[in-house]
Design an enzyme around this catalytic site. Sequence first.
Site, PDB file in Angstrom:
ATOM      1  N   GLU A 105     118.329  71.045  97.713  1.00  0.00           N
ATOM      2  CA  GLU A 105     118.010  70.052  98.480  1.00  0.00           C
ATOM      3  C   GLU A 105     117.957  70.219  99.967  1.00  0.00           C
ATOM      4  O   GLU A 105     118.666  71.080 100.492  1.00  0.00           O
ATOM      5  CB  GLU A 105     119.388  69.130  98.189  1.00  0.00           C
ATOM      6  CG  GLU A 105     119.612  68.390  96.950  1.00  0.00           C
ATOM      7  CD  GLU A 105     118.505  67.031  96.771  1.00  0.00           C
ATOM      8  OE1 GLU A 105     117.868  66.643  97.704  1.00  0.00           O
ATOM      9  OE2 GLU A 105     118.695  66.665  95.733  1.00  0.00           O
ATOM     10  N   HIS A 179     110.170  68.523  93.274  1.00  0.00           N
ATOM     11  CA  HIS A 179     110.687  67.147  92.537  1.00  0.00           C
ATOM     12  C   HIS A 179     109.330  66.479  92.172  1.00  0.00           C
ATOM     13  O   HIS A 179     109.464  66.004  90.912  1.00  0.00           O
ATOM     14  CB  HIS A 179     111.763  66.556  93.133  1.00  0.00           C
ATOM     15  CG  HIS A 179     112.590  65.835  92.104  1.00  0.00           C
ATOM     16  ND1 HIS A 179     113.542  65.070  92.676  1.00  0.00           N
ATOM     17  CD2 HIS A 179     112.473  65.832  90.777  1.00  0.00           C
ATOM     18  CE1 HIS A 179     114.131  64.403  91.701  1.00  0.00           C
ATOM     19  NE2 HIS A 179     113.580  64.831  90.642  1.00  0.00           N
ATOM     20  N   ASP A 189     109.640  63.942  96.679  1.00  0.00           N
ATOM     21  CA  ASP A 189     109.944  65.048  97.320  1.00  0.00           C
ATOM     22  C   ASP A 189     109.518  66.348  96.649  1.00  0.00           C
ATOM     23  O   ASP A 189     109.380  66.523  95.541  1.00  0.00           O
ATOM     24  CB  ASP A 189     111.427  64.821  97.410  1.00  0.00           C
ATOM     25  CG  ASP A 189     112.013  64.622  96.316  1.00  0.00           C
ATOM     26  OD1 ASP A 189     111.826  63.920  95.409  1.00  0.00           O
ATOM     27  OD2 ASP A 189     113.358  65.391  96.042  1.00  0.00           O
TER      28      ASP A 189
END
Length: 280
Positions: A105, A179, A189
């Site tokens: 992330e 993603h 994303d």
Amino acid sequence: MVYAIKNGILTDSNNPVRQIRSKNTGGAFPTPPKIVVIHFTAGGSAASSANWFASKDNTNSSAHVVIDRDGTIIQCVNFGEVAWHAGKSTWRDIVGLNRHSIGIEIANWGALRGGANGWSNAAGQRIDNVVMAVHRNGNPDGSRTPIGWEAYPEAQFEATVALVRALRAVYPIAEIVGHDDIAPVRKSDPGPAFDMVRFRQRVLGGRDDDGPNTGVIRSPGGLNLRSGPGTNNAVVQLLADGTKVLPIGANGSWLEVTVLDAAGKPSKTGWVHGHYVDLD
């Protein structure tokens, strides 16, 4: 930064990076992970996202690490364990990427909101570091014209490169996807502000490599070879998944390539979106 991985823990110059551990894991990987999935947090600081992953109120999401805008990395799940970052997802013949991939992330707001005073995030704060672009799958608001996306600072980009290089030293990482590759309808994303072509080149390539500068089309449904860099240009040919190409030029995220036939000989030349090209 000198990253290494020991017993599933990321270290920087032999010291573990900051740990904010999440209990949301699926246990040990059934086989060593071969894929890295890049996400953005759609939020503020890395710490705020890591704290959410560790919160007792969060029972269904996590990631292995969160990377802040200054390049600081926080680890949330041991690299030897499954993190819950992908959700419902498919890539090639793999269904459910959580058990096959490492989730990264990156602290980033993603798509921004336009207004009279410029671009702002979901909290209404003005964002000046902006990339104007159209998501290849369509923008989250349904539009297909350029909108503002928060840019990724170079320190953050370089820390992500260094991390995945360290992962490749321990795990058989062969692919890097977004993603938005594995859940293209649900997710946007890391989005068009993240230069995936450059990232793959930095991580998967090296100056000590010896051989042709070729690439492979990675698109299960095929990929359009176009007459110019953009979807408004005519389709020359539909290239099958696995087609070998020779990159000869670039325009933003688009690559000018020469298609190689089964014998490795040049055939047609045109443009493809670099997101779908694995550079050897």
